[in-house]
Design a protein around this motif. Structure first.
Motif, PDB file in Angstrom:
ATOM      1  N   THR A  64       6.981 -15.876 -23.666  1.00  0.00           N
ATOM      2  CA  THR A  64       6.529 -14.531 -23.291  1.00  0.00           C
ATOM      3  C   THR A  64       5.052 -14.341 -23.639  1.00  0.00           C
ATOM      4  N   GLU A  65       4.650 -14.809 -24.829  1.00  0.00           N
ATOM      5  CA  GLU A  65       3.235 -14.697 -25.193  1.00  0.00           C
ATOM      6  C   GLU A  65       2.369 -15.502 -24.216  1.00  0.00           C
ATOM      7  N   LEU A 197       7.851  -8.049 -30.914  1.00  0.00           N
ATOM      8  CA  LEU A 197       8.271  -6.646 -30.928  1.00  0.00           C
ATOM      9  C   LEU A 197       9.752  -6.485 -31.290  1.00  0.00           C
ATOM     10  N   GLU A 198      10.049  -5.325 -31.876  1.00  0.00           N
ATOM     11  CA  GLU A 198      11.430  -4.943 -32.135  1.00  0.00           C
ATOM     12  C   GLU A 198      12.170  -4.795 -30.807  1.00  0.00           C
ATOM     13  N   ASP A 311       9.158  -6.461 -19.983  1.00  0.00           N
ATOM     14  CA  ASP A 311      10.337  -6.074 -20.760  1.00  0.00           C
ATOM     15  C   ASP A 311      10.001  -5.661 -22.198  1.00  0.00           C
ATOM     16  N   GLN A 312       8.715  -5.586 -22.518  1.00  0.00           N
ATOM     17  CA  GLN A 312       8.267  -5.182 -23.864  1.00  0.00           C
ATOM     18  C   GLN A 312       8.874  -6.056 -24.962  1.00  0.00           C
TER      19      GLN A 312
END
Ligand code: AVJ
Length: 323
Positions: A64-65, A197-198, A311-312
């Motif tokens: 994702t990063e 992220l949470e 999708d955060q």
């Protein structure tokens, strides 16, 4: 030779690093609850296991990063000062920095890492691919103050700290690290940082409890290292991997759980384990955008811009040193 000397003679590390490992392992296994530092996961085998983790279907952070850096690399590079020196804290593979270098006229790259050999090989490859870039590797523990090479003294500084490595720090350590990075980089510095992220607990749980058991092997590898480098006699089949999400503290915790009553020896010291007793091996803190912004502000930085995937799941932030 006594047990200690035998262990050191068989060690694969320079004496200084081996004795730091020995000291930390003995101290940390003498604590209640027992613990070991995640920095000792990364010998050659552990680094390979981590690489394998980054390719697991359940382990979303790395891909994702990378997708954020790939999609937004141009935008990120555009807000950096021209002719800057990029200082990477804990440089491993150069995949991520390359995604920024593609887009910006960076004058110098300063990878900082404890592993000197690996650093030099990566530096040579980068010099080949970016002939205009001057590369100045620094062999140092990036969590403690270190000096930047004099050659970059006059250049604007941009720190780079990807991978959510920040998540391994306790919140007060994360704050201290960001402050120290600001001191090292100096007045007017910027920083690009990747932060996990949470999110849904199930997704977090699965990312650290993969079906193929790679994370379990990664976790157990620290015991393999103690056996080999410090003359330990851990029975690997007598410990199991456990990773849980601690919701109150916003962190994944990794543990190695003793399956039975047992005693383990290393360096002439005996450690006894109760059935179910844990060695706490890692915390991986997760942040909300809000909590990260607050952390940055309390550490002498202002969040200039933040990028996330659709999708955060993961975030990349551009920070500017506050005056
Ligand atoms: C390298 C610290 C970002 O916390 O996700 C991966 C390490 N541990 N799976 C993480 C890790 C278990 C990783 N960091």
């Amino acid at each position: 030779m006594n047990v200690h000397a035998t262990a050191l003679a068989h060690a694969h590390l320079p004496d200084e690093q081996t004795s730091a490992f020995a000291r930390d392992a003995i101290d940390d296994l003498s604590q209640h609850p027992k613990r070991l530092s995640p920095k000792y996961f990364y010998d050659a085998a552990g680094s390979e296991l981590f690489e394998a983790i980054t390719r697991l279907p359940e382990y979303y952070p790395t891909r994702t990063e990378l997708s954020i850096l790939r999609d937004r690399g141009g935008e990120i590079a555009a807000i950096l000062p021209k002719g800057a020196a990029l200082v990477e804290f804990g440089a491993g593979a150069t995949t991520k920095i390359r995604l920024l270098l593609q887009h910006c006229a960076v004058a110098a790259y300063v990878p900082v890492d404890i592993s000197g050999d690996f650093l030099k090989a990566q530096a040579d490859a980068l010099r080949r691919d970016f002939p205009a870039l001057s590369v100045h590797p620094v062999t140092a523990d990036f969590t403690t103050p270190f000096a930047l090479p004099p050659a970059i003294a006059s250049l604007p500084k941009v720190g780079f700290f990807p991978g959510s490595t920040l998540g391994n720090f306790e919140p007060h350590e994360a704050c201290a690290f960001l402050r120290s990075a600001r001191d090292i980089l100096g007045h007017g510095a910027q920083m690009i940082i990747g932060v996990d992220l949470e999110k849904d607990e199930r997704v977090l749980h699965d990312a650290y409890n993969d079906a193929a058991g790679v994370t379990a092997r990664f976790n157990l590898n620290v015991l393999v290292r103690i056996n080999r480098e410090l003359g330990g006699n851990f029975d690997l089949s007598a410990f199991t991997h456990r990773a849980i999400y601690n919701r109150e503290r916003h962190r994944i915790e990794m543990h190695l759980i003793s399956k039975r009553q047992q005693a383990v020896r290393m360096l002439g010291t005996s450690f006894s384990f109760r059935p179910g007793e844990s060695i706490h091996t890692e915390n991986s803190y997760k942040y909300s955008l809000e909590r990260f912004t607050t952390l940055a502000r309390s550490s002498g930085w202002t969040v200039r811009e933040s990028w996330t995937d659709k999708d955060q799941m993961f975030s990349v932030h551009a920070l500017v040193a506050s005056d």
